[in-house]
Every structure is written in structure tokens, then in C-alpha cells.
Design an enzyme around this catalytic site. Structure first.
Site, mmCIF file in Angstrom:
data_model
loop_
_atom_site.group_PDB
_atom_site.id
_atom_site.type_symbol
_atom_site.label_atom_id
_atom_site.label_comp_id
_atom_site.label_asym_id
_atom_site.label_seq_id
_atom_site.Cartn_x
_atom_site.Cartn_y
_atom_site.Cartn_z
ATOM 1 N N SER A 114 0.800 -1.226 0.000
ATOM 2 C CA SER A 114 0.000 0.000 0.000
ATOM 3 C C SER A 114 0.835 1.279 0.000
ATOM 4 C CB SER A 114 -0.963 0.026 1.184
ATOM 5 O OG SER A 114 -0.268 0.266 2.390
ATOM 6 N N LYS A 145 0.704 4.586 6.687
ATOM 7 C CA LYS A 145 0.180 5.432 5.605
ATOM 8 C C LYS A 145 0.798 6.817 5.700
ATOM 9 C CE LYS A 145 -2.913 2.223 4.675
ATOM 10 N NZ LYS A 145 -2.566 1.231 3.712
#
Length: 190
Positions: free
Chosen positions: A44, A87
Site C-alpha cells: 500500500s 500510511k
């Protein structure tokens, strides 16, 4: 056996035991309050971070300040706090954020996201997200590999409460040939 050698042995054992206890307590404090190793799982955050890359996460900074836009953070997944996610912070409390055809706008300004991965056949990340205000004491996070990231666009992550943020990714240290400091990139030329 003389009394002197018996005392010497007991003193040595006692010294070793105290040293071990201090070392364990120190290691616990360092890992709890200062830094923690972290292994990236998944893609990701590609191309910034790759699967199985190992990082040092700075936990001390967020005791005195909040996460800033562009920083890469590790946080406990809101729906299952036994899992950690990593993230990039896109917006913080009070900011407006929206996405139109894959372009991200924070406070009305389009981000220049040189760090994202374009894996769509047309070279674009097609994603829309309605304009919202990030609530106080939360952050809005996205993965750099937008087409393969479970992030704030999805209800199970949503706005991440600051209390779930564990720390800031500081250094990638493994593999050794890819060792580097991880700098914040806001996409705003800051």
C-alpha cells in the site's frame, strides 16, 4: 570453601542480576516511549516503502507534537487495534480534503504527489472522495499506492484518531542497500 569465595560468587551473581534487570527495563522503556522497529507488510505504500522493508518508528515526537501533513505514520487499525497500518498523512484536523478523478485537494489546493504509484493501465489513479472537513484530533491518511491501499477513503479506517497513532516512520534500515531517512512530503512544495 572459604567465606571470601562464597561472598564473591554471591556478589557477582547479584551484580549480573541487577545488570540484566536494568537492561530489560531500559529496552522496555526505549521500545515503549522512544523508537520501535516495524516491518512493512503489503504494497500500500509502494514505491516509497516495499513489502518486508524494515523501519525505525519514532514514538517520542508525538508525545510533544501532533502528526504533520506528509509524514508517514504507523497507527493501530481502528476496527482491529491489534493490527498496525502505515500510511501518509494527507490532512490534519480542521483541513478540508477531497479527491476528484484521483487528484487530491487539501484546503482547495491540488497536491503534487510525486511519491504515488500509478498502476492503472492509463497511468492514473481514478478515485473520488467527497469534500469533507477532517475532525479535530484526527488525521486523514492515504497509501502511496492508491489503487491498492485501505486508507481513510474507506469506512473501516476513516479519520484516524490521534490516540491511535503510534509514531512516525523515521528510517528504513533493511535491506541495508536501501537504507535511508524517510522525509515528509506534503505534495505542496513545502
Amino acid at each position: 570453601m572459604s567465606k571470601k569465595s562464597e561472598t564473591s560468587w554471591q556478589d557477582s551473581a547479584s551484580d549480573w542480576l541487577v545488570s540484566i534487570i536494568i537492561a530489560v527495563a531500559l529496552a522496555f522503556c526505549i521500545r515503549t516511549f522512544l523508537v520501535e522497529p516495524y516491518m512493512v507488510e503489503g504494497s500500500s505504500m509502494y514505491p516509497t516503502l516495499v513489502n518486508h522493508e524494515r523501519l525505525v518508528v519514532d514514538k517520542l515526537s508525538y508525545f510533544v507534537t501532533d502528526p504533520k501533513k506528509g509524514e508517514i505514520v504507523v497507527f493501530r487499525f481502528p476496527k482491529d487495534q491489534t493490527r498496525d497500518f502505515i500510511k501518509r498523512v494527507i490532512a490534519v484536523g480542521g483541513d478540508t480534503v477531497e479527491m476528484q478523478q484521483g487528484k487530491v485537494f487539501v484546503n482547495g489546493k491540488q497536491l503534487n504527489e510525486t511519491y504515488i504509484y500509478h498502476n492503472d493501465p492509463k497511468g492514473k489513479n481514478i478515485s473520488d472522495y467527497r469534500k469533507v472537513v477532517v475532525p479535530k484530533d484526527t488525521i486523514f491518511v492515504l497509501g502511496d499506492n492508491r489503487n491498492n491501499s485501505e486508507d481513510s477513503r474507506f469506512a473501516d479506517v476513516g479519520f484516524v484518531p490521534l490516540k491511535l497513532v503510534k509514531g512516525r516512520a523515521l528510517v528504513a534500515f533493511w535491506p541495508l542497500d536501501k537504507m535511508r531517512v524517510l522525509k515528509a512530503d506534503t505534495g505542496m512544495g513545502e
